[in-house]
Scaffold this motif. Structure first.
Motif, mmCIF file in Angstrom:
data_model
loop_
_atom_site.group_PDB
_atom_site.id
_atom_site.type_symbol
_atom_site.label_atom_id
_atom_site.label_comp_id
_atom_site.label_asym_id
_atom_site.label_seq_id
_atom_site.Cartn_x
_atom_site.Cartn_y
_atom_site.Cartn_z
ATOM 1 N N VAL A 69 40.625 89.814 -4.907
ATOM 2 C CA VAL A 69 39.785 89.892 -3.708
ATOM 3 C C VAL A 69 39.837 88.538 -3.007
ATOM 4 N N VAL A 70 40.058 88.570 -1.712
ATOM 5 C CA VAL A 70 40.163 87.337 -0.942
ATOM 6 C C VAL A 70 38.867 87.068 -0.195
ATOM 7 N N MET A 71 38.382 85.861 -0.321
ATOM 8 C CA MET A 71 37.180 85.444 0.415
ATOM 9 C C MET A 71 37.599 84.443 1.486
ATOM 10 N N SER A 72 37.255 84.764 2.701
ATOM 11 C CA SER A 72 37.630 83.891 3.806
ATOM 12 C C SER A 72 36.402 83.259 4.443
ATOM 13 N N GLN A 82 47.339 90.524 6.248
ATOM 14 C CA GLN A 82 48.291 89.734 5.474
ATOM 15 C C GLN A 82 47.895 89.699 4.002
ATOM 16 N N ALA A 83 46.624 89.490 3.776
ATOM 17 C CA ALA A 83 46.130 89.415 2.400
ATOM 18 C C ALA A 83 46.367 90.734 1.668
ATOM 19 N N LEU A 84 46.012 91.826 2.315
ATOM 20 C CA LEU A 84 46.180 93.134 1.688
ATOM 21 C C LEU A 84 47.651 93.436 1.489
ATOM 22 N N HIS A 85 48.446 93.041 2.464
ATOM 23 C CA HIS A 85 49.872 93.278 2.359
ATOM 24 C C HIS A 85 50.456 92.492 1.199
ATOM 25 N N GLY A 86 49.892 91.327 0.972
ATOM 26 C CA GLY A 86 50.337 90.509 -0.152
ATOM 27 C C GLY A 86 49.951 91.107 -1.493
ATOM 28 N N GLY A 87 49.055 92.056 -1.470
ATOM 29 C CA GLY A 87 48.677 92.719 -2.707
ATOM 30 C C GLY A 87 47.206 92.627 -3.041
ATOM 31 N N ALA A 88 46.427 92.033 -2.141
ATOM 32 C CA ALA A 88 44.992 91.925 -2.395
ATOM 33 C C ALA A 88 44.343 93.301 -2.364
ATOM 34 N N ARG A 89 43.262 93.416 -3.095
ATOM 35 C CA ARG A 89 42.552 94.696 -3.139
ATOM 36 C C ARG A 89 41.261 94.650 -2.340
ATOM 37 N N GLY A 90 40.932 93.463 -1.884
ATOM 38 C CA GLY A 90 39.720 93.348 -1.101
ATOM 39 C C GLY A 90 39.771 92.119 -0.220
ATOM 40 N N VAL A 108 36.216 97.623 -6.170
ATOM 41 C CA VAL A 108 37.534 97.162 -6.605
ATOM 42 C C VAL A 108 37.754 97.476 -8.080
ATOM 43 N N ALA A 109 36.701 97.309 -8.861
ATOM 44 C CA ALA A 109 36.824 97.566 -10.299
ATOM 45 C C ALA A 109 37.196 99.018 -10.565
ATOM 46 N N HIS A 110 36.819 99.886 -9.656
ATOM 47 C CA HIS A 110 37.098 101.305 -9.852
ATOM 48 C C HIS A 110 38.340 101.751 -9.092
#
Lengths: 209, 209
Positions: A69-72, A82-90, A108-110
């Motif tokens: 999960v990315v926090m901005s 970009q973050a999600l495309h990189g593989g982030a889930r949140g 995300v855990a689910h």
DNA sequence: CGCCACCCTGTCCACCGGTCCAATATCCCG
DNA sequence: CGGGATATTGGACCGGTGGACAGGGTGGCG
């Protein structure tokens, strides 16, 4: 639950949401510490979209299978993509309320995906911005056609089948084929695909969302 | 929790997952019964992608604010895209294990988005192509395709027939069909015309500023 | 009134396009 | 090494497409 952030005070809400969570100053530290976590939260504060995307990609390969999960500090849709495309889930705001962070963790855990509500709207509503010309921009490749031929050609250029064009123009499929054949002849193309290309390339104005 | 399915036995896992959930045979029935639910699960078994997409869109407008999850008998990426673009918040197999269904419900209830893990990357790629016309130099409609699929798609976007694309790439016409079918599936289009439109509209170079 | 352009419809048929059923080989990754 | 993605090809099936053969109806024009 593990977070990566250069300064702990940047992610105060996260620490409040997950008092038991561990924290590293960098991805390298987390790897070195063999931080085994169920989730990895990345603080991408000052990074631009591209660097953030790369950081996520590195984290994904460093901790395969662990949802990220990315926090901005300044959430932006482009950065989220970009973050999600990189593989982030949140993707969320670093200063989100602890309750919200816990909710995100739950999703995300689910196996879910968390994107900001405003981005969600864009994702879900993106197709509504359909092009529905119906205009009459004279002076292009269609100028040599009769009105009906032009109408059929426009339908086909939108991707319609003969049946759909027939329904749209309230005529028989057979008639569509007749107009289409005439249009092929006049424009010197052999099939609907070339006709669509010709029509769309010569269109003076495009109203794409 | 409310489900819409013509035959109750089609969604046995759902009934097992949510014993207290109600069920309607059609969307109209659900509207007529004023079925107030926190979530709406749609069984899109025999429907094709387009009809399923429309069904979702109708459900969204009939029950504004209520998250929609689509259950398919034969999940496909194209169908998932259509469903999500129609406004669905989740897409899964109708015969999923009840535990998984409950998990999905949990995610959706907390504002998350549920798509198959393997679909996630592709959906995001597609969203990318739709959303930004200026930010990402990479990431047009071709980004989610393999090199060969991309090559075939480009030939078709130029107006080539299967035979011509085969000759240009020095492969069999049969192989062209295979790559094309994969491209259709990934891009959520039904034929070469829509593929050409998609490719050409998302082309990196645009004459208009 | 003939002629013509346009619009609409019908049937028949060959071919192309799209899908479903496969199988084989390579390559990379865990 | 087994599993998965990718690339390649085969055969069969069927609906959509385009061409060829037809017509009938309307309105303008010499």
């Amino acid at each position: 639950m593990h977070a990566i952030c250069r300064h702990a005070e940047w992610v105060a809400p996260w620490r409040k949401a997950f008092p038991d969570g561990s924290l590293s100053a960098s991805l390298e530290d987390a790897v070195g510490a063999r931080a085994a976590a169920d989730q990895l939260w990345l603080h991408a504060g000052g990074l631009d979209e591209r660097d953030a995307g790369r950081l996520v990609a590195r984290a994904v390969s460093a901790f395969p299978g662990v949802p990220i999960v990315v926090m901005s500090d300044a959430p932006a849709q482009a950065a989220a993509l970009q973050a999600l495309h990189g593989g982030a889930r949140g993707y969320c705001h670093a200063q989100s309320h602890p309750d919200l962070l816990r909710q995100i963790a739950l999703v995300v855990a689910h196996g879910g995906l968390w994107i900001g509500p405003e981005l969600m709207q864009r994702v879900l509503g993106s197709v509504n911005a359909r092009l529905d010309g119906q205009t009459a921009p004279t002076g292009n490749a269609l100028s040599g056609l009769t009105p009906r031929e032009r109408a059929v050609a426009l339908e086909v250029a939108k991707g319609a089948t003969n049946k759909e064009a027939a329904r749209a123009l309230e005529i028989t499929e057979r008639t569509v084929k007749a107009h289409l054949a005439a249009a092929f002849e006049k424009l010197g193309v052999r099939d609907r695909l070339e006709l669509a290309i010709r029509v769309r390339d010569s269109a003076p104005v495009r109203s794409v969302a």
